[in-house]
Design a protein around this motif. Structure first.
Motif, PDB file in Angstrom:
ATOM      1  N   PHE A 165       0.831  -1.199   0.000  1.00  0.00           N
ATOM      2  CA  PHE A 165       0.000   0.000   0.000  1.00  0.00           C
ATOM      3  C   PHE A 165       0.868   1.253   0.000  1.00  0.00           C
ATOM      4  CE2 PHE A 165      -3.060   3.133   1.379  1.00  0.00           C
ATOM      5  CZ  PHE A 165      -4.249   2.699   0.803  1.00  0.00           C
ATOM      6  N   ALA A 166       1.945   1.247   0.787  1.00  0.00           N
ATOM      7  CA  ALA A 166       2.854   2.401   0.824  1.00  0.00           C
ATOM      8  C   ALA A 166       3.491   2.625  -0.541  1.00  0.00           C
ATOM      9  CB  ALA A 166       3.913   2.195   1.898  1.00  0.00           C
ATOM     10  N   ASP A 167       3.884   1.552  -1.211  1.00  0.00           N
ATOM     11  CA  ASP A 167       4.435   1.678  -2.568  1.00  0.00           C
ATOM     12  C   ASP A 167       3.423   2.309  -3.510  1.00  0.00           C
ATOM     13  OD1 ASP A 167       6.839   0.460  -1.830  1.00  0.00           O
ATOM     14  OD2 ASP A 167       6.276  -1.512  -2.635  1.00  0.00           O
ATOM     15  N   ASP A 168       2.180   1.832  -3.436  1.00  0.00           N
ATOM     16  CA  ASP A 168       1.131   2.346  -4.321  1.00  0.00           C
ATOM     17  C   ASP A 168       0.759   3.792  -3.990  1.00  0.00           C
ATOM     18  OD1 ASP A 168       1.154  -0.137  -5.527  1.00  0.00           O
ATOM     19  OD2 ASP A 168      -0.705  -0.824  -4.595  1.00  0.00           O
ATOM     20  N   LEU A 169       0.744   4.140  -2.705  1.00  0.00           N
ATOM     21  CA  LEU A 169       0.463   5.523  -2.319  1.00  0.00           C
ATOM     22  C   LEU A 169       1.591   6.435  -2.777  1.00  0.00           C
ATOM     23  CD1 LEU A 169      -1.301   7.614  -0.928  1.00  0.00           C
ATOM     24  CD2 LEU A 169      -0.244   6.962   1.250  1.00  0.00           C
ATOM     25  N   ALA A 170       2.826   5.976  -2.644  1.00  0.00           N
ATOM     26  CA  ALA A 170       3.973   6.751  -3.119  1.00  0.00           C
ATOM     27  C   ALA A 170       3.866   6.985  -4.630  1.00  0.00           C
ATOM     28  CB  ALA A 170       5.271   6.039  -2.769  1.00  0.00           C
ATOM     29  N   ALA A 171       3.447   5.970  -5.357  1.00  0.00           N
ATOM     30  CA  ALA A 171       3.286   6.112  -6.816  1.00  0.00           C
ATOM     31  C   ALA A 171       2.176   7.111  -7.147  1.00  0.00           C
ATOM     32  CB  ALA A 171       2.993   4.753  -7.449  1.00  0.00           C
ATOM     33  N   ALA A 172       1.073   7.075  -6.393  1.00  0.00           N
ATOM     34  CA  ALA A 172      -0.022   8.025  -6.623  1.00  0.00           C
ATOM     35  C   ALA A 172       0.439   9.456  -6.352  1.00  0.00           C
ATOM     36  CB  ALA A 172      -1.223   7.672  -5.744  1.00  0.00           C
ATOM     37  N   LEU A 173       1.259   9.638  -5.326  1.00  0.00           N
ATOM     38  CA  LEU A 173       1.796  10.972  -5.029  1.00  0.00           C
ATOM     39  C   LEU A 173       2.807  11.407  -6.083  1.00  0.00           C
ATOM     40  CD1 LEU A 173       2.148  10.499  -1.195  1.00  0.00           C
ATOM     41  CD2 LEU A 173       0.673  12.184  -2.323  1.00  0.00           C
ATOM     42  N   ALA A 174       3.634  10.492  -6.543  1.00  0.00           N
ATOM     43  CA  ALA A 174       4.610  10.813  -7.594  1.00  0.00           C
ATOM     44  C   ALA A 174       3.897  11.213  -8.881  1.00  0.00           C
ATOM     45  CB  ALA A 174       5.540   9.627  -7.837  1.00  0.00           C
ATOM     46  N   ALA A 175       2.768  10.567  -9.175  1.00  0.00           N
ATOM     47  CA  ALA A 175       1.988  10.911 -10.370  1.00  0.00           C
ATOM     48  C   ALA A 175       1.431  12.329 -10.283  1.00  0.00           C
ATOM     49  CB  ALA A 175       0.852   9.908 -10.559  1.00  0.00           C
ATOM     50  N   ARG A 176       1.390  12.884  -9.081  1.00  0.00           N
ATOM     51  CA  ARG A 176       0.941  14.260  -8.865  1.00  0.00           C
ATOM     52  C   ARG A 176       2.118  15.215  -8.738  1.00  0.00           C
ATOM     53  NH1 ARG A 176      -2.591  10.891  -7.943  1.00  0.00           N
ATOM     54  NH2 ARG A 176      -4.802  11.309  -7.972  1.00  0.00           N
ATOM     55  N   GLY A 177       3.277  14.774  -9.197  1.00  0.00           N
ATOM     56  CA  GLY A 177       4.440  15.639  -9.237  1.00  0.00           C
ATOM     57  C   GLY A 177       5.227  15.740  -7.943  1.00  0.00           C
ATOM     58  N   GLN A 178       4.951  14.860  -6.980  1.00  0.00           N
ATOM     59  CA  GLN A 178       5.650  14.924  -5.700  1.00  0.00           C
ATOM     60  C   GLN A 178       6.972  14.161  -5.761  1.00  0.00           C
ATOM     61  OE1 GLN A 178       4.282  16.860  -3.059  1.00  0.00           O
ATOM     62  NE2 GLN A 178       3.122  17.409  -4.886  1.00  0.00           N
ATOM     63  N   SER A 179       7.982  14.706  -5.134  1.00  0.00           N
ATOM     64  CA  SER A 179       9.255  14.012  -4.951  1.00  0.00           C
ATOM     65  C   SER A 179       9.072  13.059  -3.772  1.00  0.00           C
ATOM     66  CB  SER A 179      10.357  15.041  -4.648  1.00  0.00           C
ATOM     67  OG  SER A 179      11.524  14.390  -4.222  1.00  0.00           O
ATOM     68  N   ILE A 180       9.359  11.781  -3.982  1.00  0.00           N
ATOM     69  CA  ILE A 180       9.062  10.753  -2.984  1.00  0.00           C
ATOM     70  C   ILE A 180      10.339  10.105  -2.472  1.00  0.00           C
ATOM     71  CG2 ILE A 180       7.885   8.549  -2.569  1.00  0.00           C
ATOM     72  CD1 ILE A 180       5.970  10.891  -3.101  1.00  0.00           C
ATOM     73  N   VAL A 181      10.388   9.903  -1.157  1.00  0.00           N
ATOM     74  CA  VAL A 181      11.404   9.074  -0.519  1.00  0.00           C
ATOM     75  C   VAL A 181      10.629   7.938   0.131  1.00  0.00           C
ATOM     76  CG1 VAL A 181      13.212   8.934   1.223  1.00  0.00           C
ATOM     77  CG2 VAL A 181      12.894  11.050  -0.090  1.00  0.00           C
ATOM     78  N   ARG A 182      11.017   6.711  -0.145  1.00  0.00           N
ATOM     79  CA  ARG A 182      10.264   5.541   0.320  1.00  0.00           C
ATOM     80  C   ARG A 182      11.134   4.692   1.239  1.00  0.00           C
ATOM     81  NH1 ARG A 182       7.783   2.340   2.160  1.00  0.00           N
ATOM     82  NH2 ARG A 182       6.609   0.666   1.235  1.00  0.00           N
ATOM     83  N   GLU A 183      10.617   4.369   2.439  1.00  0.00           N
ATOM     84  CA  GLU A 183      11.349   3.569   3.416  1.00  0.00           C
ATOM     85  C   GLU A 183      10.442   2.502   4.016  1.00  0.00           C
ATOM     86  OE1 GLU A 183      14.607   3.817   4.622  1.00  0.00           O
ATOM     87  OE2 GLU A 183      15.049   5.389   3.157  1.00  0.00           O
ATOM     88  N   SER A 184      10.983   1.309   4.221  1.00  0.00           N
ATOM     89  CA  SER A 184      10.341   0.249   5.005  1.00  0.00           C
ATOM     90  C   SER A 184      11.203   0.065   6.241  1.00  0.00           C
ATOM     91  CB  SER A 184      10.267  -1.057   4.215  1.00  0.00           C
ATOM     92  OG  SER A 184       9.344  -0.954   3.157  1.00  0.00           O
ATOM     93  N   VAL A 185      10.581   0.136   7.428  1.00  0.00           N
ATOM     94  CA  VAL A 185      11.384   0.118   8.650  1.00  0.00           C
ATOM     95  C   VAL A 185      11.168  -1.094   9.536  1.00  0.00           C
ATOM     96  CG1 VAL A 185      11.654   2.617   8.698  1.00  0.00           C
ATOM     97  CG2 VAL A 185       9.732   1.563   9.908  1.00  0.00           C
ATOM     98  N   GLY A 186      10.189  -1.946   9.244  1.00  0.00           N
ATOM     99  CA  GLY A 186       9.934  -3.101  10.102  1.00  0.00           C
ATOM    100  C   GLY A 186       9.415  -2.673  11.458  1.00  0.00           C
ATOM    101  N   PRO A 187       9.666  -3.483  12.501  1.00  0.00           N
ATOM    102  CA  PRO A 187       9.228  -3.092  13.849  1.00  0.00           C
ATOM    103  C   PRO A 187       9.939  -1.812  14.292  1.00  0.00           C
ATOM    104  CG  PRO A 187       9.821  -5.410  13.785  1.00  0.00           C
ATOM    105  CD  PRO A 187      10.263  -4.806  12.485  1.00  0.00           C
TER     106      PRO A 187
END
Length: 161
Positions: free
Chosen positions: A46-68
């Motif tokens: 979901f985070a990947d897909d939300l990041a893609a939706a924001l990028a499609a709106r011209g946003q610069s995205i930094v994506r991190e998975s942090v676990g616990p």
């Protein structure tokens, strides 16, 4: 507990709506979004897909998975470098989208400008989330609104309010 749901909609439409809502409330600067679910795979996707939706709106995205989540480690390795602009990909006007476990716990939920809680099946809501989405049908999720005044304290994990 009172809950109100929108009708299920195609996943991409729901993500577009969430992206638009976030940008309406936080349109500029370094912004932080948390995505949490009962399974790490659901949260990451979901985070990947939300990041893609924001990028499609011209946003610069930094994506991190942090676990616990360990608060000190999260702040030192992800949040502070992002806010300082030293995390790879961070700019003065970018969005950090993070998935992990415990991101909405009391100790760290104040970090985020926006947060998403994903639930499935008989899952319960999280009162600390900006948005609650039922992903039981992953292709057609539903957004939920809850009356938190009617929410018993036992709904959230220990230590949460």
């Amino acid at each position: 507990m009172t809950r109100t749901a929108y009708e299920a909609q195609p996943r991409d439409q729901l993500l577009d709506g969430i992206a638009e809502e976030f940008l309406h409330h936080a349109s500029h600067g370094r912004r932080l979004i948390a995505v949490e679910a009962s399974t790490t795979a659901d949260a990451a996707r979901f985070a990947d897909d939300l990041a893609a939706a924001l990028a499609a709106r011209g946003q610069s995205i930094v994506r991190e998975s942090v676990g616990p989540v360990d608060e000190a480690e999260l702040r030192a390795k992800v949040v502070e470098p992002f806010r300082a602009g030293t995390l790879p990909g961070a700019s003065a006007d970018s969005v950090l989208v993070v998935d992990g476990q415990g991101l909405l716990d009391d100790a760290v939920r104040g970090i985020w400008h926006f947060s998403v809680w994903l639930m499935a099946g008989g899952g319960l809501p999280h009162s600390g989330a900006s948005v609650i989405v039922d992903v039981t049908d992953d292709a057609a999720p539903s957004r939920f609104f809850y009356d938190y005044c009617a929410l018993p304290p036992s709904v959230n994990r220990p230590g949460l309010r």
